[in-house]
Scaffold this motif. Structure first.
Motif, PDB file in Angstrom:
ATOM      1  N   GLN A 252       1.678  -8.511   3.680  1.00 31.56           N
ATOM      2  CA  GLN A 252       1.437  -7.327   2.860  1.00 31.56           C
ATOM      3  C   GLN A 252       2.657  -6.976   2.011  1.00 31.56           C
ATOM      4  O   GLN A 252       2.527  -6.628   0.826  1.00 31.56           O
ATOM      5  CB  GLN A 252       1.047  -6.151   3.759  1.00 31.56           C
ATOM      6  CG  GLN A 252      -0.289  -6.335   4.465  1.00 31.56           C
ATOM      7  CD  GLN A 252      -0.518  -5.315   5.559  1.00 31.56           C
ATOM      8  OE1 GLN A 252       0.334  -4.471   5.831  1.00 31.56           O
ATOM      9  NE2 GLN A 252      -1.679  -5.390   6.208  1.00 31.56           N
TER      10      GLN A 252
ATOM     11  N   VAL B 191       3.093  -6.846  -2.144  1.00 33.55           N
ATOM     12  CA  VAL B 191       3.660  -5.710  -2.882  1.00 33.55           C
ATOM     13  C   VAL B 191       4.800  -6.189  -3.770  1.00 33.55           C
ATOM     14  O   VAL B 191       4.929  -5.784  -4.929  1.00 33.55           O
ATOM     15  CB  VAL B 191       4.160  -4.619  -1.911  1.00 33.55           C
ATOM     16  CG1 VAL B 191       4.916  -3.531  -2.677  1.00 33.55           C
ATOM     17  CG2 VAL B 191       2.999  -4.006  -1.156  1.00 33.55           C
TER      18      VAL B 191
ATOM     19  N   ASP C  65       3.426  -7.959  -6.808  1.00 29.52           N
ATOM     20  CA  ASP C  65       2.840  -7.005  -7.747  1.00 29.52           C
ATOM     21  C   ASP C  65       3.922  -6.238  -8.486  1.00 29.52           C
ATOM     22  O   ASP C  65       3.789  -5.951  -9.692  1.00 29.52           O
ATOM     23  CB  ASP C  65       1.913  -6.034  -7.009  1.00 29.52           C
ATOM     24  CG  ASP C  65       0.644  -6.717  -6.516  1.00 29.52           C
ATOM     25  OD1 ASP C  65       0.353  -7.824  -7.005  1.00 29.52           O
ATOM     26  OD2 ASP C  65      -0.040  -6.150  -5.642  1.00 29.52           O
TER      27      ASP C  65
ATOM     28  N   GLU D 292       2.472   4.361  -7.592  1.00 28.73           N
ATOM     29  CA  GLU D 292       1.551   3.490  -6.870  1.00 28.73           C
ATOM     30  C   GLU D 292       2.309   2.449  -6.061  1.00 28.73           C
ATOM     31  O   GLU D 292       1.990   2.185  -4.888  1.00 28.73           O
ATOM     32  CB  GLU D 292       0.606   2.796  -7.849  1.00 28.73           C
ATOM     33  CG  GLU D 292      -0.373   1.846  -7.172  1.00 28.73           C
ATOM     34  CD  GLU D 292      -1.226   1.084  -8.169  1.00 28.73           C
ATOM     35  OE1 GLU D 292      -1.883   0.107  -7.748  1.00 28.73           O
ATOM     36  OE2 GLU D 292      -1.224   1.450  -9.362  1.00 28.73           O
TER      37      GLU D 292
ATOM     38  N   ASP E  30       4.020   4.170  -3.114  1.00 29.03           N
ATOM     39  CA  ASP E  30       3.055   4.500  -2.064  1.00 29.03           C
ATOM     40  C   ASP E  30       2.715   3.260  -1.238  1.00 29.03           C
ATOM     41  O   ASP E  30       2.569   3.341  -0.011  1.00 29.03           O
ATOM     42  CB  ASP E  30       1.786   5.088  -2.691  1.00 29.03           C
ATOM     43  CG  ASP E  30       2.004   6.494  -3.235  1.00 29.03           C
ATOM     44  OD1 ASP E  30       3.028   7.115  -2.865  1.00 29.03           O
ATOM     45  OD2 ASP E  30       1.159   6.950  -4.025  1.00 29.03           O
ATOM     46  N   ARG E  31       2.573   2.134  -1.905  1.00 20.82           N
ATOM     47  CA  ARG E  31       2.256   0.912  -1.175  1.00 20.82           C
ATOM     48  C   ARG E  31       3.422   0.491  -0.283  1.00 20.82           C
ATOM     49  O   ARG E  31       3.221   0.011   0.840  1.00 20.82           O
ATOM     50  CB  ARG E  31       1.907  -0.210  -2.162  1.00 20.82           C
ATOM     51  CG  ARG E  31       0.585  -0.001  -2.873  1.00 20.82           C
ATOM     52  CD  ARG E  31       0.302  -1.141  -3.844  1.00 20.82           C
ATOM     53  NE  ARG E  31       0.148  -2.411  -3.162  1.00 20.82           N
ATOM     54  CZ  ARG E  31       0.003  -3.570  -3.799  1.00 20.82           C
ATOM     55  NH1 ARG E  31       0.010  -3.603  -5.131  1.00 20.82           N
ATOM     56  NH2 ARG E  31      -0.118  -4.695  -3.118  1.00 20.82           N
TER      57      ARG E  31
ATOM     58  N   GLU F 286       3.434   2.820   2.685  1.00 19.48           N
ATOM     59  CA  GLU F 286       2.353   2.473   3.600  1.00 19.48           C
ATOM     60  C   GLU F 286       2.732   1.247   4.434  1.00 19.48           C
ATOM     61  O   GLU F 286       2.428   1.176   5.628  1.00 19.48           O
ATOM     62  CB  GLU F 286       1.069   2.193   2.820  1.00 19.48           C
ATOM     63  CG  GLU F 286      -0.126   1.803   3.680  1.00 19.48           C
ATOM     64  CD  GLU F 286      -0.494   2.867   4.697  1.00 19.48           C
ATOM     65  OE1 GLU F 286      -1.051   2.496   5.743  1.00 19.48           O
ATOM     66  OE2 GLU F 286      -0.234   4.070   4.440  1.00 19.48           O
ATOM     67  N   ALA F 287       3.427   0.295   3.802  1.00 16.89           N
ATOM     68  CA  ALA F 287       3.892  -0.876   4.550  1.00 16.89           C
ATOM     69  C   ALA F 287       4.891  -0.468   5.626  1.00 16.89           C
ATOM     70  O   ALA F 287       4.900  -1.013   6.734  1.00 16.89           O
ATOM     71  CB  ALA F 287       4.516  -1.901   3.601  1.00 16.89           C
TER      72      ALA F 287
END
Length: 587
Positions: free
Chosen positions: A70, A74, A77, A118, A121-122, A125-126
């Protein structure tokens, strides 16, 4: 030396943090500087933790592997986003502010803020997932700190000249008896009937080596000969074209009408016409299915009065029965080397690069072999690769038996070649692991040019930037990685005499393709069909055709339609076959 910009296990973290630093200094990102610093700090912490986990391989918990996957996504991206917003000069930034107007400026700021939020936030979350999975930063620190191999540096990695000359007859171990048996069967004094001999056994037992030695011994007794490799996902037309080229080098391999590569029926007709009145000898190596054999067999006439011979190799008993199903045919079952031959093979390979060990006492050498024998048994490929790994150790390393035990007793849950390859893979430094996994973009049997491969590693960002007084050029560093892989026998010269072109044994290729697929490092055409992915980063398409053994650029166009795949985040595309030629002709 600073770490590599890209590593398979760590995604793009090195490259990404460098790009974030550059972006923060750009006028266009001035309003987002605070958010970028926060994003960089969080990713920096994750990079440090991932570096620890990257050395654990099979011992990693599945939740840790999922978390790393994950975070890698990220990172990819985030890098995609940065690359889509190239740096602008101060003058360009001022021109945008003056000419764009209030609404345009605010719209850009708002979009920029939304995109960064964004990503943040990712990342957050990780981090939460890491807490939920109970992944601690001090997780198994002792094991991690000791597992990362020391990079010996470019100047210390050279290729022993003996390795460049492959296995001549005097270096082969345990093959005299099976070679004599097969040669006797094939020569069969006065026997003029058509015959097929199958060699069957597990991967790594030496089926191809045995077939090559038999081919070398008797090919001069026939009117024409060929040695072709098939592989797990063959393009039959490519195999047949390769066979036709070896049997009749003067034969044109394109259709005279439209100058396109021959289709399968045409090649079959050409082969049958050429072989009908000849005594031929053909080796068809690495067949994976009975249907593949039936397709190839259609092109080979059973001219029973000529005494033609075919040798096939396969891992499957049912395929061997399909190839050699007649009473006159013969099946040879490969067996592991006995203990004495295994020790001879191991000792000869180890002392090629570590002649100092010749002086060590017999007790120490026997202890070392015992550890290797427990893991590898009598599998020649496993013994050779294990010896290649030990070749990279300094003589002092062998003075401490604990070093040997720690290195060779990893991954007890794995068996056979998988365990051997995992042990040898874990012994590589992170950048060399990445360079090895990248070879999974090439099809089975491909011969890769050293120069071209090294430039691809550099272009992909796998090679560290040189720094300091003793800095080396990227090419020299990459060449040291190449030599390291040759010395370890994870790649091998395609021809005796020089490592200008190298190949990967199909068992090794299966392993690295599996690891590259798990980490979403490389996606092959087969993976697209069997395991569709939401995001593809590096894609390899093989259209087949041409001489797959000799040139990764030969081929015929791919006709299979894959399921729709999102390629919007594709970082590199590698295409083999006539599709590659048609693409290059279009530019």
């Amino acid at each position: 030396m600073e770490g590599p910009r890209v590593t398979s296990s760590m995604g793009v973290m090195f490259n990404l943090l460098s790009k974030l630093n550059t972006s923060m200094d750009q006028p266009g990102f001035k309003d987002a500087r605070g958010d970028l610093i926060s994003l960089k700090d969080e990713l920096g912490n994750m990079k440090a933790l991932m570096h620890k986990f990257a050395t654990q391989d099979e011992s990693m918990d599945l939740q840790v592997k999922e978390w790393m996957r994950q975070v890698r996504e990220v990172g990819y991206d985030a890098e995609d986003w940065i690359d889509s917003h190239p740096p602008v000069s101060s003058a360009e930034a001022r021109g945008t502010r003056l000419g764009g107007g209030f609404f345009s400026r605010n719209s850009r700021r708002r979009k920029l803020a939304e995109l960064i939020k964004e990503l943040k936030d990712r990342v957050k979350e990780a981090s939460k997932r890491r807490s939920r999975y109970l992944i601690r930063e001090d997780w198994d620190d002792a094991a991690v700190d000791n597992d990362e191999p020391v990079d010996l540096g470019p100047s210390n990695v050279t290729v022993d000249r003996q390795l460049l000359y492959g296995l001549d007859g005097s270096m082969l171990v345990g093959t005299n008896a099976p070679v004599s048996e097969l040669v006797g069967k094939l020569q069969a004094g006065g026997e003029q009937r058509f015959m097929v001999v199958s060699i069957v056994g597990a991967g790594g037992l030496g089926k191809t080596t045995l077939a090559r030695e038999v081919y070398r011994t008797i090919h001069g007794e026939f009117d024409c000969c060929a040695f072709v490799s098939v592989g797990q996902n063959p393009h039959i037309t490519a195999v047949l074209l390769n066979m036709l080229h070896q049997l009749d080098p003067q034969q044109r391999l394109v259709d005279d009408a439209d100058q396109q590569p021959m289709d399968e029926p045409t090649v079959v007709g050409k082969l049958r016409e050429f072989l009908e009145e000849k005594r031929y000898f053909i080796v068809v190596d690495d067949i994976w299915s009975a249907s593949t054999w039936r397709d190839i067999k259609c092109a080979l006439p059973e001219n029973s009065t000529r005494g033609s011979r075919i040798v096939t190799t396969t891992r499957m008993n049912d395929v061997a029965k399909s190839c050699s199903g007649r009473p006159i045919d013969f099946t040879h079952l490969m067996k592991p080397l006995n203990e004495a031959d295994s020790k001879q093979l191991f000792s000869s390979r180890l002392q090629q690069s570590l002649p100092e060990l010749e002086a060590c006492d017999e007790v120490s050498e026997e202890k070392l072999f015992r550890h290797v024998w427990k893991i590898c048994g009598g599998t020649p490929l496993a013994i050779i690769v294990m010896a290649g790994m030990l070749n990279r150790k300094s003589p002092d390393w062998f003075d401490h038996e604990d070093n040997v035990v720690e290195a060779l007793q990893k991954y007890p849950a794995l068996q056979g070649m998988r365990r051997t390859l995992r042990i040898c893979y874990s012994d590589l430094t992170l950048p060399v692991k990445t360079c090895l996994l990248y070879l999974s973009v090439f099809p089975e049997g491909a011969a890769m040019e050293k120069k071209r491969l090294i430039w691809r590693w550099i272009a992909e960002g796998f090679i560290p930037d040189a720094e300091g007084d003793k800095a080396t050029a990227p090419w020299e560093t990459a060449e040291s990685y190449f030599n390291d892989l040759v010395t370890r026998r994870l790649i091998q010269p395609a021809e005796s005499g020089d490592a200008v072109r190298v190949t990967v044994h199909n068992v090794v290729l299966e392993f690295i393709s599996s690891v590259a697929g798990e980490e979403n490092f490389v996606t092959s055409q087969v993976m697209l069909r069997s395991k569709p992915r939401d995001v593809v980063r590096r894609l390899s398409l093989n259209g087949g055709g041409g001489d797959q053994q000799g040139d990764v650029d030969g081929g015929e166009s791919a006709t299979e339609q894959e399921a729709p795949v999102n390629l919007s985040q594709l970082r590199s595309l590698t295409v083999f076959g006539a599709l590659a030629k048609s693409l290059s002709n279009g530019f």
